[in-house]
Write a protein that holds these residues in place. Structure first.
Motif, PDB file in Angstrom:
ATOM      1  N   LEU A  82      29.341  52.443  64.868  1.00  0.00           N
ATOM      2  CA  LEU A  82      28.911  54.049  65.404  1.00  0.00           C
ATOM      3  C   LEU A  82      29.975  55.192  64.765  1.00  0.00           C
ATOM      4  O   LEU A  82      29.241  56.016  64.130  1.00  0.00           O
ATOM      5  N   GLY A  83      31.043  54.901  64.471  1.00  0.00           N
ATOM      6  CA  GLY A  83      32.102  55.755  63.855  1.00  0.00           C
ATOM      7  C   GLY A  83      31.609  55.853  62.334  1.00  0.00           C
ATOM      8  O   GLY A  83      31.723  56.959  61.896  1.00  0.00           O
ATOM      9  N   CYS A  84      31.240  54.793  61.586  1.00  0.00           N
ATOM     10  CA  CYS A  84      30.929  54.901  60.178  1.00  0.00           C
ATOM     11  C   CYS A  84      29.743  55.665  59.925  1.00  0.00           C
ATOM     12  O   CYS A  84      29.458  56.353  59.004  1.00  0.00           O
ATOM     13  N   LEU A  85      28.811  55.459  60.892  1.00  0.00           N
ATOM     14  CA  LEU A  85      27.365  55.974  60.732  1.00  0.00           C
ATOM     15  C   LEU A  85      27.701  57.510  61.048  1.00  0.00           C
ATOM     16  O   LEU A  85      27.134  58.312  60.162  1.00  0.00           O
ATOM     17  N   PHE A  86      28.656  57.919  62.062  1.00  0.00           N
ATOM     18  CA  PHE A  86      28.765  59.300  62.184  1.00  0.00           C
ATOM     19  C   PHE A  86      29.139  59.952  60.854  1.00  0.00           C
ATOM     20  O   PHE A  86      28.998  60.980  60.532  1.00  0.00           O
ATOM     21  N   LEU A  87      30.155  59.373  60.291  1.00  0.00           N
ATOM     22  CA  LEU A  87      31.093  59.972  59.034  1.00  0.00           C
ATOM     23  C   LEU A  87      29.915  59.932  58.000  1.00  0.00           C
ATOM     24  O   LEU A  87      29.818  60.761  57.358  1.00  0.00           O
ATOM     25  N   SER A  88      28.989  59.127  57.877  1.00  0.00           N
ATOM     26  CA  SER A  88      28.086  58.919  56.587  1.00  0.00           C
ATOM     27  C   SER A  88      26.915  60.275  56.984  1.00  0.00           C
ATOM     28  O   SER A  88      26.586  60.919  55.926  1.00  0.00           O
TER      29      SER A  88
ATOM     30  N   ALA B 121      27.678  63.044  58.755  1.00  0.00           N
ATOM     31  CA  ALA B 121      28.306  64.091  58.556  1.00  0.00           C
ATOM     32  C   ALA B 121      28.470  64.451  56.929  1.00  0.00           C
ATOM     33  O   ALA B 121      28.361  65.600  56.763  1.00  0.00           O
ATOM     34  N   LYS B 122      28.658  63.405  56.172  1.00  0.00           N
ATOM     35  CA  LYS B 122      28.834  63.810  54.864  1.00  0.00           C
ATOM     36  C   LYS B 122      27.259  64.373  54.160  1.00  0.00           C
ATOM     37  O   LYS B 122      27.225  65.196  53.468  1.00  0.00           O
ATOM     38  N   ALA B 123      26.200  63.542  54.716  1.00  0.00           N
ATOM     39  CA  ALA B 123      25.011  64.030  54.384  1.00  0.00           C
ATOM     40  C   ALA B 123      24.295  65.261  54.861  1.00  0.00           C
ATOM     41  O   ALA B 123      23.770  66.014  53.987  1.00  0.00           O
ATOM     42  N   VAL B 124      25.070  65.742  55.908  1.00  0.00           N
ATOM     43  CA  VAL B 124      24.682  67.239  56.266  1.00  0.00           C
ATOM     44  C   VAL B 124      25.652  68.132  55.828  1.00  0.00           C
ATOM     45  O   VAL B 124      25.525  69.381  56.219  1.00  0.00           O
ATOM     46  N   GLY B 125      26.586  67.864  55.214  1.00  0.00           N
ATOM     47  CA  GLY B 125      27.624  68.731  54.343  1.00  0.00           C
ATOM     48  C   GLY B 125      28.871  69.165  55.602  1.00  0.00           C
ATOM     49  O   GLY B 125      29.032  70.271  55.363  1.00  0.00           O
ATOM     50  N   VAL B 126      28.931  68.662  56.508  1.00  0.00           N
ATOM     51  CA  VAL B 126      29.950  68.819  57.523  1.00  0.00           C
ATOM     52  C   VAL B 126      31.304  68.146  57.349  1.00  0.00           C
ATOM     53  O   VAL B 126      31.224  66.851  57.243  1.00  0.00           O
ATOM     54  N   GLU B 127      32.631  68.833  57.213  1.00  0.00           N
ATOM     55  CA  GLU B 127      33.803  68.227  56.974  1.00  0.00           C
ATOM     56  C   GLU B 127      34.513  67.490  58.465  1.00  0.00           C
ATOM     57  O   GLU B 127      34.173  68.226  59.316  1.00  0.00           O
ATOM     58  N   THR B 128      34.587  66.199  58.407  1.00  0.00           N
ATOM     59  CA  THR B 128      35.115  65.636  59.520  1.00  0.00           C
ATOM     60  C   THR B 128      36.534  65.082  59.327  1.00  0.00           C
ATOM     61  O   THR B 128      36.609  63.389  59.368  1.00  0.00           O
ATOM     62  N   PRO B 129      37.592  65.732  58.928  1.00  0.00           N
ATOM     63  CA  PRO B 129      38.880  64.981  58.427  1.00  0.00           C
ATOM     64  C   PRO B 129      39.712  64.260  59.495  1.00  0.00           C
ATOM     65  O   PRO B 129      40.285  63.118  59.204  1.00  0.00           O
ATOM     66  N   LEU B 130      39.602  64.807  60.900  1.00  0.00           N
ATOM     67  CA  LEU B 130      40.257  64.008  61.707  1.00  0.00           C
ATOM     68  C   LEU B 130      39.715  62.746  62.061  1.00  0.00           C
ATOM     69  O   LEU B 130      40.318  61.760  62.230  1.00  0.00           O
ATOM     70  N   TYR B 131      38.297  62.704  62.173  1.00  0.00           N
ATOM     71  CA  TYR B 131      37.512  61.427  62.643  1.00  0.00           C
ATOM     72  C   TYR B 131      37.692  60.578  61.425  1.00  0.00           C
ATOM     73  O   TYR B 131      37.931  59.276  61.717  1.00  0.00           O
TER      74      TYR B 131
ATOM     75  N   THR C 186      24.331  55.374  56.688  1.00  0.00           N
ATOM     76  CA  THR C 186      23.245  55.611  56.124  1.00  0.00           C
ATOM     77  C   THR C 186      22.994  54.924  54.714  1.00  0.00           C
ATOM     78  O   THR C 186      21.929  54.455  54.439  1.00  0.00           O
ATOM     79  N   GLU C 187      23.980  54.574  53.931  1.00  0.00           N
ATOM     80  CA  GLU C 187      23.873  54.065  52.683  1.00  0.00           C
ATOM     81  C   GLU C 187      23.568  52.616  52.911  1.00  0.00           C
ATOM     82  O   GLU C 187      22.615  51.898  52.340  1.00  0.00           O
ATOM     83  N   ASN C 188      24.184  52.019  53.647  1.00  0.00           N
ATOM     84  CA  ASN C 188      23.855  50.633  54.092  1.00  0.00           C
ATOM     85  C   ASN C 188      22.424  50.486  54.674  1.00  0.00           C
ATOM     86  O   ASN C 188      21.741  49.114  54.763  1.00  0.00           O
TER      87      ASN C 188
ATOM     88  N   LEU D 141      19.240  54.523  53.701  1.00  0.00           N
ATOM     89  CA  LEU D 141      18.953  56.064  53.663  1.00  0.00           C
ATOM     90  C   LEU D 141      19.923  56.800  53.121  1.00  0.00           C
ATOM     91  O   LEU D 141      19.852  58.264  53.394  1.00  0.00           O
ATOM     92  N   GLY D 142      20.633  56.519  52.296  1.00  0.00           N
ATOM     93  CA  GLY D 142      21.632  57.131  51.597  1.00  0.00           C
ATOM     94  C   GLY D 142      20.956  58.337  50.686  1.00  0.00           C
ATOM     95  O   GLY D 142      21.711  59.197  50.370  1.00  0.00           O
ATOM     96  N   HIS D 143      19.824  58.433  50.315  1.00  0.00           N
ATOM     97  CA  HIS D 143      19.076  59.516  49.613  1.00  0.00           C
ATOM     98  C   HIS D 143      19.082  60.649  50.425  1.00  0.00           C
ATOM     99  O   HIS D 143      18.640  61.953  49.973  1.00  0.00           O
ATOM    100  N   LEU D 144      18.911  60.615  51.689  1.00  0.00           N
ATOM    101  CA  LEU D 144      18.621  61.823  52.760  1.00  0.00           C
ATOM    102  C   LEU D 144      19.871  62.744  52.679  1.00  0.00           C
ATOM    103  O   LEU D 144      20.953  62.293  52.772  1.00  0.00           O
TER     104      LEU D 144
END
Length: 353
Positions: free
Chosen positions: A292-298, A300-310, A332-334, A337-340
Protein backbone atom coordinates in the motif's frame (compact mmCIF):
# COMPACT_ATOMS: atom_id res chain seq x y z
CA UNK A 1 -29.51 -19.83 3.13
CA UNK A 2 -27.06 -19.46 0.24
CA UNK A 3 -23.61 -21.00 0.30
CA UNK A 4 -20.73 -18.56 0.78
CA UNK A 5 -17.09 -19.48 0.22
CA UNK A 6 -14.53 -17.73 2.42
CA UNK A 7 -10.87 -18.08 1.44
CA UNK A 8 -8.13 -17.72 4.05
CA UNK A 9 -7.89 -19.34 7.47
CA UNK A 10 -6.21 -16.47 9.31
CA UNK A 11 -7.90 -14.17 11.78
CA UNK A 12 -10.02 -12.35 9.21
CA UNK A 13 -11.09 -15.52 7.40
CA UNK A 14 -12.20 -17.23 10.58
CA UNK A 15 -13.91 -14.08 11.85
CA UNK A 16 -15.81 -13.47 8.61
CA UNK A 17 -16.79 -17.15 8.36
CA UNK A 18 -17.93 -17.22 12.00
CA UNK A 19 -19.97 -14.02 11.76
CA UNK A 20 -21.67 -15.13 8.54
CA UNK A 21 -22.38 -18.57 10.01
CA UNK A 22 -23.91 -16.91 13.07
CA UNK A 23 -26.27 -15.10 10.70
CA UNK A 24 -27.38 -18.40 9.20
CA UNK A 25 -25.33 -18.74 6.03
CA UNK A 26 -23.81 -22.04 4.93
CA UNK A 27 -20.14 -21.09 5.02
CA UNK A 28 -17.28 -23.12 3.59
CA UNK A 29 -13.89 -21.85 4.76
CA UNK A 30 -10.97 -22.72 2.50
CA UNK A 31 -7.21 -22.69 3.07
CA UNK A 32 -5.41 -21.62 -0.09
CA UNK A 33 -1.94 -22.52 1.15
CA UNK A 34 0.82 -20.23 2.32
CA UNK A 35 4.53 -20.28 1.54
CA UNK A 36 4.58 -24.02 2.19
CA UNK A 37 1.95 -26.53 1.14
CA UNK A 38 -0.20 -27.52 4.10
CA UNK A 39 -1.40 -31.04 4.65
CA UNK A 40 -4.86 -31.77 3.30
CA UNK A 41 -7.60 -31.59 5.88
CA UNK A 42 -11.36 -31.22 6.18
CA UNK A 43 -13.30 -30.42 9.36
CA UNK A 44 -17.08 -30.22 9.28
CA UNK A 45 -19.44 -28.36 11.60
CA UNK A 46 -16.62 -26.48 13.33
CA UNK A 47 -17.98 -24.68 16.37
CA UNK A 48 -16.62 -21.18 16.99
CA UNK A 49 -17.12 -18.70 19.83
CA UNK A 50 -17.31 -15.04 18.89
CA UNK A 51 -16.00 -12.59 21.49
CA UNK A 52 -15.41 -8.86 21.66
CA UNK A 53 -17.81 -6.56 19.81
CA UNK A 54 -19.86 -9.54 18.55
CA UNK A 55 -20.65 -12.34 20.95
CA UNK A 56 -22.21 -15.73 20.41
CA UNK A 57 -21.67 -19.17 18.96
CA UNK A 58 -21.40 -20.14 15.31
CA UNK A 59 -20.96 -23.38 13.42
CA UNK A 60 -18.89 -23.13 10.23
CA UNK A 61 -20.16 -25.78 7.81
CA UNK A 62 -16.68 -26.84 6.66
CA UNK A 63 -13.02 -25.86 7.01
CA UNK A 64 -10.85 -27.54 4.40
CA UNK A 65 -7.95 -27.37 1.95
CA UNK A 66 -10.21 -28.80 -0.76
CA UNK A 67 -10.86 -25.62 -2.73
CA UNK A 68 -12.94 -27.51 -5.28
CA UNK A 69 -15.43 -28.43 -2.55
CA UNK A 70 -15.30 -24.95 -1.03
CA UNK A 71 -16.05 -23.16 -4.31
CA UNK A 72 -18.45 -25.64 -5.90
CA UNK A 73 -21.77 -23.87 -6.42
CA UNK A 74 -20.63 -20.76 -4.50
CA UNK A 75 -21.70 -17.61 -6.30
CA UNK A 76 -20.32 -15.45 -3.47
CA UNK A 77 -16.61 -15.73 -2.64
CA UNK A 78 -14.88 -13.61 0.03
CA UNK A 79 -11.09 -13.62 0.04
CA UNK A 80 -9.47 -12.80 3.38
CA UNK A 81 -5.79 -13.42 2.69
CA UNK A 82 -2.76 -11.18 3.05
CA UNK A 83 -2.25 -8.94 0.01
CA UNK A 84 1.30 -10.20 -0.53
CA UNK A 85 -0.27 -13.52 -1.63
CA UNK A 86 -2.85 -12.16 -4.06
CA UNK A 87 -1.52 -13.76 -7.22
CA UNK A 88 -0.95 -17.12 -5.52
CA UNK A 89 -4.48 -17.18 -4.09
CA UNK A 90 -6.05 -16.02 -7.37
CA UNK A 91 -4.34 -18.88 -9.20
CA UNK A 92 -5.45 -21.36 -6.53
CA UNK A 93 -9.15 -20.47 -6.76
CA UNK A 94 -9.44 -19.68 -10.48
CA UNK A 95 -9.83 -23.31 -11.67
CA UNK A 96 -12.73 -23.87 -9.25
CA UNK A 97 -14.82 -20.71 -9.66
CA UNK A 98 -18.29 -21.14 -11.12
CA UNK A 99 -19.32 -18.97 -14.11
CA UNK A 100 -20.75 -15.70 -12.85
CA UNK A 101 -19.07 -15.89 -9.43
CA UNK A 102 -18.68 -12.65 -7.50
CA UNK A 103 -15.35 -12.38 -5.66
CA UNK A 104 -14.92 -9.79 -2.90
CA UNK A 105 -11.50 -9.04 -1.40
CA UNK A 106 -11.50 -7.84 2.20
CA UNK A 107 -9.26 -4.75 2.15
CA UNK A 108 -8.05 -5.56 -1.33
CA UNK A 109 -5.28 -2.92 -1.58
CA UNK A 110 -5.61 -3.03 -5.39
CA UNK A 111 -5.63 -6.83 -5.33
CA UNK A 112 -8.63 -6.86 -7.66
CA UNK A 113 -6.33 -5.84 -10.50
CA UNK A 114 -4.10 -8.86 -9.79
CA UNK A 115 -7.08 -11.25 -9.57
CA UNK A 116 -8.60 -9.84 -12.76
CA UNK A 117 -5.42 -10.46 -14.69
CA UNK A 118 -5.23 -14.05 -13.44
CA UNK A 119 -8.92 -14.64 -14.23
CA UNK A 120 -8.36 -13.33 -17.77
CA UNK A 121 -5.47 -15.75 -18.17
CA UNK A 122 -7.79 -18.60 -17.12
CA UNK A 123 -10.47 -17.28 -19.52
CA UNK A 124 -13.12 -17.30 -16.80
CA UNK A 125 -16.67 -16.49 -17.83
CA UNK A 126 -18.39 -13.47 -16.39
CA UNK A 127 -16.58 -13.50 -13.02
CA UNK A 128 -16.70 -10.19 -11.12
CA UNK A 129 -13.93 -9.23 -8.68
CA UNK A 130 -13.76 -6.21 -6.39
CA UNK A 131 -12.70 -5.06 -2.97
CA UNK A 132 -13.64 -3.14 0.14
CA UNK A 133 -11.95 -0.06 1.55
CA UNK A 134 -10.48 -1.50 4.74
CA UNK A 135 -10.97 -4.93 6.26
CA UNK A 136 -14.49 -6.25 6.79
CA UNK A 137 -13.65 -6.60 10.49
CA UNK A 138 -10.80 -5.63 12.77
CA UNK A 139 -10.26 -9.02 14.36
CA UNK A 140 -8.01 -11.75 15.66
CA UNK A 141 -8.22 -15.51 15.94
CA UNK A 142 -7.92 -15.78 19.71
CA UNK A 143 -7.75 -19.58 19.89
CA UNK A 144 -8.51 -22.77 18.01
CA UNK A 145 -12.25 -22.23 18.46
CA UNK A 146 -12.41 -18.52 19.32
CA UNK A 147 -12.34 -15.27 17.38
CA UNK A 148 -12.16 -11.75 18.80
CA UNK A 149 -13.84 -8.95 16.83
CA UNK A 150 -12.87 -5.39 17.57
CA UNK A 151 -15.96 -3.95 15.87
CA UNK A 152 -19.30 -4.79 14.33
CA UNK A 153 -19.61 -4.53 10.58
CA UNK A 154 -19.63 -0.94 9.37
CA UNK A 155 -20.76 -0.02 5.85
CA UNK A 156 -17.80 -0.15 3.51
CA UNK A 157 -16.95 1.64 0.29
CA UNK A 158 -16.27 -0.84 -2.49
CA UNK A 159 -15.26 -0.98 -6.14
CA UNK A 160 -14.61 -3.63 -8.78
CA UNK A 161 -11.99 -3.97 -11.45
CA UNK A 162 -12.90 -3.15 -14.14
CA UNK A 163 -14.89 -0.33 -12.53
CA UNK A 164 -17.85 -0.95 -14.87
CA UNK A 165 -18.59 -4.03 -12.70
CA UNK A 166 -18.82 -2.13 -9.42
CA UNK A 167 -22.61 -1.91 -9.38
CA UNK A 168 -22.90 -5.64 -10.12
CA UNK A 169 -20.58 -6.39 -7.21
CA UNK A 170 -22.51 -4.17 -4.80
CA UNK A 171 -25.85 -5.62 -5.88
CA UNK A 172 -24.60 -9.20 -5.62
CA UNK A 173 -23.52 -8.71 -1.99
CA UNK A 174 -26.45 -6.50 -1.03
CA UNK A 175 -28.06 -9.08 1.27
CA UNK A 176 -24.72 -10.06 2.83
CA UNK A 177 -22.93 -6.73 3.37
CA UNK A 178 -24.07 -3.20 2.63
CA UNK A 179 -21.48 -1.68 0.29
CA UNK A 180 -21.26 1.84 -1.13
CA UNK A 181 -19.99 2.02 -4.73
CA UNK A 182 -17.11 4.43 -5.37
CA UNK A 183 -15.21 5.40 -8.51
CA UNK A 184 -12.51 2.72 -8.60
CA UNK A 185 -10.26 0.38 -6.62
CA UNK A 186 -7.50 2.99 -6.34
CA UNK A 187 -9.90 5.16 -4.36
CA UNK A 188 -10.84 2.27 -2.06
CA UNK A 189 -7.18 1.39 -1.51
CA UNK A 190 -6.04 4.89 -0.58
CA UNK A 191 -9.06 5.60 1.63
CA UNK A 192 -8.54 2.40 3.61
CA UNK A 193 -7.27 3.17 7.13
CA UNK A 194 -4.05 1.19 6.90
CA UNK A 195 -2.35 3.56 4.48
CA UNK A 196 -1.70 5.93 7.40
CA UNK A 197 -2.69 4.37 10.71
CA UNK A 198 -0.22 1.49 11.00
CA UNK A 199 2.79 3.34 9.61
CA UNK A 200 2.22 6.34 11.89
CA UNK A 201 1.90 4.19 15.02
CA UNK A 202 4.26 1.27 14.54
CA UNK A 203 7.63 2.69 13.51
CA UNK A 204 7.88 5.33 16.22
CA UNK A 205 6.85 2.79 18.88
CA UNK A 206 9.44 0.21 17.81
CA UNK A 207 11.23 0.08 21.17
CA UNK A 208 8.05 -0.36 23.17
CA UNK A 209 6.80 -3.05 20.77
CA UNK A 210 9.99 -5.08 20.63
CA UNK A 211 10.83 -4.81 24.35
CA UNK A 212 7.35 -5.50 25.68
CA UNK A 213 7.16 -8.50 28.00
CA UNK A 214 3.38 -8.62 27.64
CA UNK A 215 1.13 -8.44 24.56
CA UNK A 216 1.32 -4.98 23.03
CA UNK A 217 -1.86 -3.09 22.11
CA UNK A 218 -0.95 -0.47 19.52
CA UNK A 219 -4.29 1.39 19.59
CA UNK A 220 -4.24 1.51 23.38
CA UNK A 221 -0.55 2.04 24.16
CA UNK A 222 0.83 3.60 20.99
CA UNK A 223 -1.23 6.79 20.72
CA UNK A 224 0.30 10.01 22.03
CA UNK A 225 0.95 13.59 20.96
CA UNK A 226 3.80 12.44 18.72
CA UNK A 227 1.79 9.85 16.77
CA UNK A 228 -1.19 12.19 16.45
CA UNK A 229 1.00 14.91 14.95
CA UNK A 230 2.73 12.39 12.69
CA UNK A 231 -0.62 11.10 11.41
CA UNK A 232 -1.68 14.66 10.58
CA UNK A 233 1.56 15.30 8.70
CA UNK A 234 1.15 12.14 6.63
CA UNK A 235 -2.51 12.97 6.00
CA UNK A 236 -1.64 16.38 4.53
CA UNK A 237 0.51 14.64 1.93
CA UNK A 238 -2.21 12.09 1.25
CA UNK A 239 -4.80 14.86 0.82
CA UNK A 240 -2.61 16.53 -1.81
CA UNK A 241 -2.35 13.25 -3.75
CA UNK A 242 -6.08 12.57 -3.50
CA UNK A 243 -6.83 16.10 -4.73
CA UNK A 244 -4.54 15.52 -7.72
CA UNK A 245 -6.36 12.26 -8.46
CA UNK A 246 -9.78 13.88 -8.07
CA UNK A 247 -10.77 11.50 -5.25
CA UNK A 248 -12.47 12.39 -1.96
CA UNK A 249 -10.20 12.00 1.06
CA UNK A 250 -11.36 10.60 4.38
CA UNK A 251 -10.33 12.57 7.51
CA UNK A 252 -6.97 12.16 9.20
CA UNK A 253 -6.67 9.11 11.47
CA UNK A 254 -5.72 11.53 14.24
CA UNK A 255 -9.46 12.17 14.71
CA UNK A 256 -9.91 8.52 15.68
CA UNK A 257 -6.64 8.44 17.64
CA UNK A 258 -7.90 11.21 19.92
CA UNK A 259 -11.07 9.24 20.63
CA UNK A 260 -9.09 6.07 21.40
CA UNK A 261 -6.94 8.04 23.84
CA UNK A 262 -9.91 9.63 25.63
CA UNK A 263 -10.64 7.57 28.79
CA UNK A 264 -14.21 8.87 28.90
CA UNK A 265 -15.06 7.29 25.50
CA UNK A 266 -15.80 3.57 25.67
CA UNK A 267 -17.20 3.03 22.17
CA UNK A 268 -13.86 1.68 20.97
CA UNK A 269 -12.87 -0.48 23.94
CA UNK A 270 -13.09 -3.73 21.97
CA UNK A 271 -11.11 -2.28 19.11
CA UNK A 272 -8.36 -1.09 21.46
CA UNK A 273 -8.13 -4.61 22.86
CA UNK A 274 -6.87 -6.01 19.54
CA UNK A 275 -3.41 -7.32 20.41
CA UNK A 276 -0.36 -6.52 18.30
CA UNK A 277 1.96 -6.09 16.67
CA UNK A 278 4.72 -7.86 18.61
CA UNK A 279 7.48 -6.98 16.14
CA UNK A 280 8.23 -4.80 13.13
CA UNK A 281 8.33 -7.82 10.85
CA UNK A 282 4.57 -8.38 11.03
CA UNK A 283 2.03 -7.32 8.42
CA UNK A 284 1.66 -3.77 9.85
CA UNK A 285 4.98 -3.21 8.06
CA UNK A 286 5.58 -6.18 5.74
CA UNK A 287 2.14 -5.94 4.08
CA UNK A 288 1.15 -2.31 4.45
CA UNK A 289 4.46 -0.78 3.36
CA UNK A 290 5.26 -2.73 0.14
CA UNK A 291 1.66 -3.28 -0.94
CA UNK A 292 0.00 0.00 0.00
CA UNK A 293 2.67 2.51 1.00
CA UNK A 294 4.89 1.98 -2.02
CA UNK A 295 1.87 2.10 -4.31
CA UNK A 296 1.03 5.47 -2.78
CA UNK A 297 4.55 6.79 -3.35
CA UNK A 298 4.59 5.65 -6.98
CA UNK A 299 1.20 7.24 -7.68
CA UNK A 300 2.24 10.46 -5.94
CA UNK A 301 5.28 10.62 -8.20
CA UNK A 302 3.16 9.95 -11.29
CA UNK A 303 0.78 12.82 -10.48
CA UNK A 304 3.62 15.18 -9.54
CA UNK A 305 2.97 15.54 -5.80
CA UNK A 306 5.87 15.63 -3.33
CA UNK A 307 5.49 13.32 -0.32
CA UNK A 308 8.77 13.68 1.61
CA UNK A 309 7.41 12.62 5.01
CA UNK A 310 5.76 9.46 3.72
CA UNK A 311 8.84 8.62 1.66
CA UNK A 312 10.99 9.03 4.77
CA UNK A 313 8.75 6.64 6.71
CA UNK A 314 9.08 4.02 3.98
CA UNK A 315 12.86 4.49 3.97
CA UNK A 316 12.85 4.05 7.76
CA UNK A 317 10.89 0.80 7.45
CA UNK A 318 13.32 -0.42 4.80
CA UNK A 319 16.28 0.36 7.06
CA UNK A 320 14.68 -1.27 10.10
CA UNK A 321 13.99 -4.53 8.25
CA UNK A 322 16.90 -4.27 5.79
CA UNK A 323 14.54 -4.78 2.88
CA UNK A 324 13.98 -2.72 -0.27
CA UNK A 325 10.20 -2.58 -0.08
CA UNK A 326 9.86 -0.17 -2.99
CA UNK A 327 11.80 -2.45 -5.33
CA UNK A 328 9.54 -5.42 -4.53
CA UNK A 329 6.35 -3.48 -3.83
CA UNK A 330 3.03 -3.01 -5.60
CA UNK A 331 4.13 0.11 -7.45
CA UNK A 332 2.79 1.42 -10.73
CA UNK A 333 6.07 0.37 -12.32
CA UNK A 334 5.83 -3.20 -11.07
CA UNK A 335 2.18 -3.35 -12.14
CA UNK A 336 3.16 -2.42 -15.69
CA UNK A 337 1.57 1.01 -15.35
CA UNK A 338 4.72 3.09 -15.02
CA UNK A 339 3.99 4.90 -18.27
CA UNK A 340 0.86 6.55 -16.85
CA UNK A 341 1.13 10.17 -15.71
CA UNK A 342 -1.22 12.68 -14.12
CA UNK A 343 -4.89 12.28 -14.95
CA UNK A 344 -4.11 9.04 -16.79
CA UNK A 345 -3.78 7.30 -13.42
CA UNK A 346 -7.40 7.69 -12.22
CA UNK A 347 -8.65 7.34 -15.79
CA UNK A 348 -7.02 3.91 -16.09
CA UNK A 349 -8.66 2.56 -12.95
CA UNK A 350 -12.03 4.10 -13.82
CA UNK A 351 -12.14 3.13 -17.50
CA UNK A 352 -9.87 0.12 -18.17
CA UNK A 353 -11.38 -3.16 -19.33
Amino acid sequence: MKKIAVIGTGGTGYSVASELSKRGYEVWLGEAGGEEKVEDYAVYDKKMELTGAIKGTAVIHAVTTDLGAVLEGAEHVICCTISNRDERVARAIAPHLMPGAKVLLSAGNLGSLIYHRVFQEFELENVVVGETSGNLFSCRRAGENTVFLGNRYKIKNAAAFPARNTQRLVEAFRDIYELIPVSCILETAFNGPNLLSHISLTLVNAGAIENSKEPYYIFKQGICRTTINLADGLWKEKKAVMDALGFPCIPSPSNSFRKYADPSIHEFDDFKNLAGPDSLTQRYITEDIPILGCLFLSVAKAVGVETPLYAAMVKLAEAVNQTNYYEQGRTTENLGLGHLRGIQIPQYFQQAD
